[in-house]
Design an enzyme around this catalytic site. Structure first.
Site, short mmCIF file in Angstrom:
data_model
loop_
_atom_site.label_atom_id
_atom_site.label_comp_id
_atom_site.label_asym_id
_atom_site.label_seq_id
_atom_site.Cartn_x
_atom_site.Cartn_y
_atom_site.Cartn_z
CD GLU A 57 1.89 1.21 5.11
OE1 GLU A 57 1.75 0.96 6.32
OE2 GLU A 57 2.13 2.35 4.69
CD GLU B 80 6.47 -1.29 -19.37
OE1 GLU B 80 5.85 -1.87 -20.27
OE2 GLU B 80 5.92 -0.53 -18.53
#
Length: 300
Positions: free
Chosen positions: A85, A115
């Site tokens: 953004e 992960e």
């Protein structure tokens, strides 16, 4: 691993939602809402650490570096969302980047073991062009995600600044962080579902870091997004309205200056207030470090 999970507050049992499966829908919603109310207060306690993190991100950007978010699962996705953004909001293409365990595919399709693959963290940082003038921000609810730990360790070894955002006290990632932001949100409504309170807290902190960093970089005048990227009719109208409100001129004049300025609200506002040319506005803004209020000689 078993012993570590047992002692994580994010894995604890929330007594207030212990029987959420059998209460009416309205009560379920109230339970979630009551827990969500606690998040902003938990974030508030970490404002001094968040400020310190922003001083690092600012230092990196002013030196020509970048900010790299690193995370897995929900934490990784939140980093991707925030970083993506920055360009449309502030016109900065290279300031913030995100690295997610498992790569782009993991954003839409969960890759739960990604992960744990800490050996890939250094490789991903290298691909992102990590340098000593960058800031790496590791995001992990548990404070112990192997991929994030490895990334922060690699960043430290490179000489980059490091920040850790977690949701437990005294997280493992703190040992590799110049700044450790620990937003302790407590047991989740659904045991271990850190996409809930922990994820909301992380989103709030990331919003604060990126937004205030960009404000300090001169991307905002008053509370207007003066460097927003105009890519459609709605955004063009928003930019023109911004110029109108900030300067008091009429719509047609604001529209004219918007086009003359190269569709840059920041330059258009300076031109409207001072009557200067586009080139002079650019020079004045550059001299003021991009901060419009300084270029206009306005006080705080």
């Amino acid at each position: 691993m078993k012993e570590e999970l047992e002692h994580l507050i994010t894995e604890g049992i929330n007594e207030k939602s212990k029987y959420i499966d059998r209460v009416p829908i309205a009560e379920k919603l109230r339970i979630i809402n009551e827990e969500d109310k606690k998040i902003a207060y938990a974030v508030e306690k970490e404002i001094p650490r968040i400020e310190n993190a922003i001083l690092l991100t600012l230092s990196s950007l002013k030196k020509g570096g970048k900010v790299l978010y690193v995370g897995a699962g929900t934490s990784g996705r939140l980093g991707v969302v925030d970083a993506s953004e920055i360009y449309p909001t502030f016109g900065e293409k290279k300031a913030f980047k995100a690295i997610m365990a498992g790569g782009e595919k993991a954003f839409l399709t969960p890759i739960e073991d990604a992960e744990d693959k800490e050996e890939f963290a250094a490789e991903e940082l290298k691909k992102a062009g990590l340098s000593a003038i960058d800031t790496v921000i590791g995001i992990t609810a548990s404070g112990r995600t192997p991929f994030v730990l490895s990334a922060l360790r690699e960043a430290k070894n490179t000489g980059a600044s490091t920040v850790a955002i977690s949701n437990v006290p005294n997280p493992k990632v703190a040992m590799f962080a110049d700044v450790s932001i620990e937003v302790v949100t407590g047991p989740e409504v659904l045991t271990g579902s850190t996409r809930m309170k922990a994820g909301t807290a992380q989103k709030m902190v990331l919003n604060m870091i990126s937004t205030v960093t960009m404000i300090e970089m001169g991307k905002v005048y008053k509370n207007f997004m003066t460097d927003l990227v105009v890519t459609n009719r709605k955004l063009a109208e928003r930019a023109i309205k911004m110029i109108q409100i900030a300067t008091g001129i009429d719509y047609e004049r604001a529209k004219e200056l918007f086009e003359v300025s190269g569709r840059s609200p920041r330059i258009a506002i300076y031109m409207a207030i001072t009557g200067s040319t586009k080139d002079k506005a650019k020079r004045k803004l550059e001299k003021a470090g991009g901060k419009l209020y300084k270029a206009l000689g306005e006080g705080q």
